[in-house]
Design a protein around this motif. Sequence first.
Motif, PDB file in Angstrom:
ATOM      1  N   UNK A  38      31.278  55.087  34.694  1.00  0.00           N
ATOM      2  CA  UNK A  38      31.927  54.090  35.544  1.00  0.00           C
ATOM      3  C   UNK A  38      32.473  52.939  34.708  1.00  0.00           C
ATOM      4  N   UNK A  39      31.709  52.461  33.758  1.00  0.00           N
ATOM      5  CA  UNK A  39      32.165  51.347  32.918  1.00  0.00           C
ATOM      6  C   UNK A  39      33.378  51.750  32.086  1.00  0.00           C
ATOM      7  N   UNK A  40      33.403  52.994  31.609  1.00  0.00           N
ATOM      8  CA  UNK A  40      34.561  53.472  30.852  1.00  0.00           C
ATOM      9  C   UNK A  40      35.798  53.551  31.749  1.00  0.00           C
ATOM     10  N   UNK A  41      35.613  53.980  32.993  1.00  0.00           N
ATOM     11  CA  UNK A  41      36.714  54.036  33.957  1.00  0.00           C
ATOM     12  C   UNK A  41      37.240  52.629  34.229  1.00  0.00           C
ATOM     13  N   UNK A  42      36.364  51.675  34.395  1.00  0.00           N
ATOM     14  CA  UNK A  42      36.781  50.285  34.613  1.00  0.00           C
ATOM     15  C   UNK A  42      37.586  49.762  33.427  1.00  0.00           C
ATOM     16  N   UNK A  43      37.180  50.120  32.226  1.00  0.00           N
ATOM     17  CA  UNK A  43      37.905  49.669  31.036  1.00  0.00           C
ATOM     18  C   UNK A  43      39.311  50.262  31.000  1.00  0.00           C
ATOM     19  N   UNK A  44      39.440  51.543  31.362  1.00  0.00           N
ATOM     20  CA  UNK A  44      40.773  52.158  31.415  1.00  0.00           C
ATOM     21  C   UNK A  44      41.646  51.468  32.453  1.00  0.00           C
ATOM     22  N   UNK A  45      41.059  51.193  33.617  1.00  0.00           N
ATOM     23  CA  UNK A  45      41.816  50.513  34.665  1.00  0.00           C
ATOM     24  C   UNK A  45      42.191  49.103  34.245  1.00  0.00           C
ATOM     25  N   UNK A  46      41.310  48.420  33.516  1.00  0.00           N
ATOM     26  CA  UNK A  46      41.611  47.065  33.050  1.00  0.00           C
ATOM     27  C   UNK A  46      42.851  47.059  32.167  1.00  0.00           C
ATOM     28  N   UNK A  47      43.012  48.096  31.365  1.00  0.00           N
ATOM     29  CA  UNK A  47      44.211  48.192  30.527  1.00  0.00           C
ATOM     30  C   UNK A  47      45.458  48.341  31.392  1.00  0.00           C
ATOM     31  N   UNK A  48      45.354  49.100  32.480  1.00  0.00           N
ATOM     32  CA  UNK A  48      46.496  49.241  33.392  1.00  0.00           C
ATOM     33  C   UNK A  48      46.783  47.931  34.104  1.00  0.00           C
ATOM     34  N   UNK A  49      45.742  47.217  34.506  1.00  0.00           N
ATOM     35  CA  UNK A  49      45.942  45.921  35.158  1.00  0.00           C
ATOM     36  C   UNK A  49      46.603  44.936  34.200  1.00  0.00           C
ATOM     37  N   UNK A  50      46.161  44.928  32.961  1.00  0.00           N
ATOM     38  CA  UNK A  50      46.757  44.038  31.966  1.00  0.00           C
ATOM     39  C   UNK A  50      48.229  44.362  31.757  1.00  0.00           C
ATOM     40  N   UNK A  51      48.562  45.646  31.718  1.00  0.00           N
ATOM     41  CA  UNK A  51      49.948  46.054  31.501  1.00  0.00           C
ATOM     42  C   UNK A  51      50.856  45.566  32.623  1.00  0.00           C
ATOM     43  N   UNK A  52      50.287  45.416  33.822  1.00  0.00           N
ATOM     44  CA  UNK A  52      51.065  44.957  34.973  1.00  0.00           C
ATOM     45  C   UNK A  52      50.849  43.471  35.247  1.00  0.00           C
ATOM     46  N   UNK A  53      50.101  42.802  34.362  1.00  0.00           N
ATOM     47  CA  UNK A  53      49.813  41.377  34.506  1.00  0.00           C
ATOM     48  C   UNK A  53      49.128  41.077  35.832  1.00  0.00           C
ATOM     49  N   UNK A  54      48.114  41.883  36.126  1.00  0.00           N
ATOM     50  CA  UNK A  54      47.324  41.715  37.345  1.00  0.00           C
ATOM     51  C   UNK A  54      45.990  41.080  36.962  1.00  0.00           C
ATOM     52  N   UNK A  55      45.664  39.887  37.457  1.00  0.00           N
ATOM     53  CA  UNK A  55      44.378  39.249  37.111  1.00  0.00           C
ATOM     54  C   UNK A  55      43.204  40.124  37.551  1.00  0.00           C
TER      55      UNK A  55
END
Length: 439
Positions: A265-282
Amino acid sequence: MEALLGHIVNISEKKIVAMTQNDLLNVSYPSLDVARNEMTKLLSERREDYSLPRPLYNDPYLFRIDVEEIFQKEWLFVGMTSEIPSKGDYFTVEIAQNPVLVVRDADGSVNAFHNTCRHRGSRICLEHRGKVANLVCPYHQWTYNTKGNLLFAGTEMGDEFDMKSHGLRPVKVKTAGGFIFICLGDEEPDSNFDEFLATLEEYMAPYDVENTKLAVESNMYEKANWKLVIENNRECYHCAGSHPELLNTLLEWDDTTDPRATPEFLAYCERMANEWDAENIPHEHKSFGPRNRLVRMPLKEGTQVMTIDGSQGSDKLLGRIQNRSLGSLRILHLPNSWNHMQSDHFIVFRVLPISAQETMVTTKWFVHKDAVEGVDYNTDQLRQVWDATNDQDRILGEENQRGINSLSYEPGPYSKTYEFGVIDFLNWYSERIQENLNK
């Protein structure tokens, strides 16, 4: 549904009226002063990681203290700014016998007033929502503008009548990120609330709430104390056994700090965080004590939003969002709201007390303002998961209430792993009640 609001408890020092049968079985104190002292005693002596003593869930005197010290003094979530997009648009809400109207002013600001005419006290706006040029009391046609100023009272009031001193009583209101909060109290509570609002504004910016609209809402009457409703929401210990529709998309972990979180789960969250950062989503976890919190969480892999199969809820994405699999921004606001912000629609929840053992839970679904019902979205599809989940929670809450009413009930232990959110809520509740009682 509005007829049910007539069951609201109205308690004076020596008289209790309009009470339910359950309320009559649970009157424990001869006066409100005695009840206040007992409330302080019960809260100061309670075991922190245990459920509350029985009277705090079912006694009408202690319910009145909840109303006076929480719902009449704290900031409450009432609705979204996009519900009232234009001048004169309004909605009404009733908070334990306090009718309030929220209206959009000509200058674009959101105003809130006690929905009570300054003549003889009649309610002014009788509908749940509507649009007006001015606010006209239906009883004697006293007329107010959307700033609350009295414009007309008729010549019958005489030459000495002072129009300026008879405007509507204002209610404190603050907005941020499209959320509307009101406070009925004379003083503003919670010194860090503005800090929360600033963060809420930042985190909600991608959704462009002003360009959304209310798609549909539901009002669910629950025969349970309002605290049981919130407690149920603050844990997912019960989810696997009760919410199959919700768990099609929702991950049970509270956030990345959840003690149950797995490495996967933590690894999945980290992958999603990279996608959020790419879209400039806090997405950084933000907490403001136990009361206010924002956390962005992914949904189950392969799903987009909280529909029954995880597929899109609307053809039109919100604001500047591009990724349909954005997950959910979860926003908590105690004492009465939790929310899920997603890529193509968002859902807000509002809890308001009716009596010691009755609560109204309102759920609202919002979509892009240009989305067309039946073309871009289907309200039945939007509602399916949370209609089922709300009703499942209603049954759980009502059975919880019935069990607590038993003379055999005594406070039971919470799981520090699965129910830490409940512990946080009751700690906040206990502290606020005691602080407010001691002022």
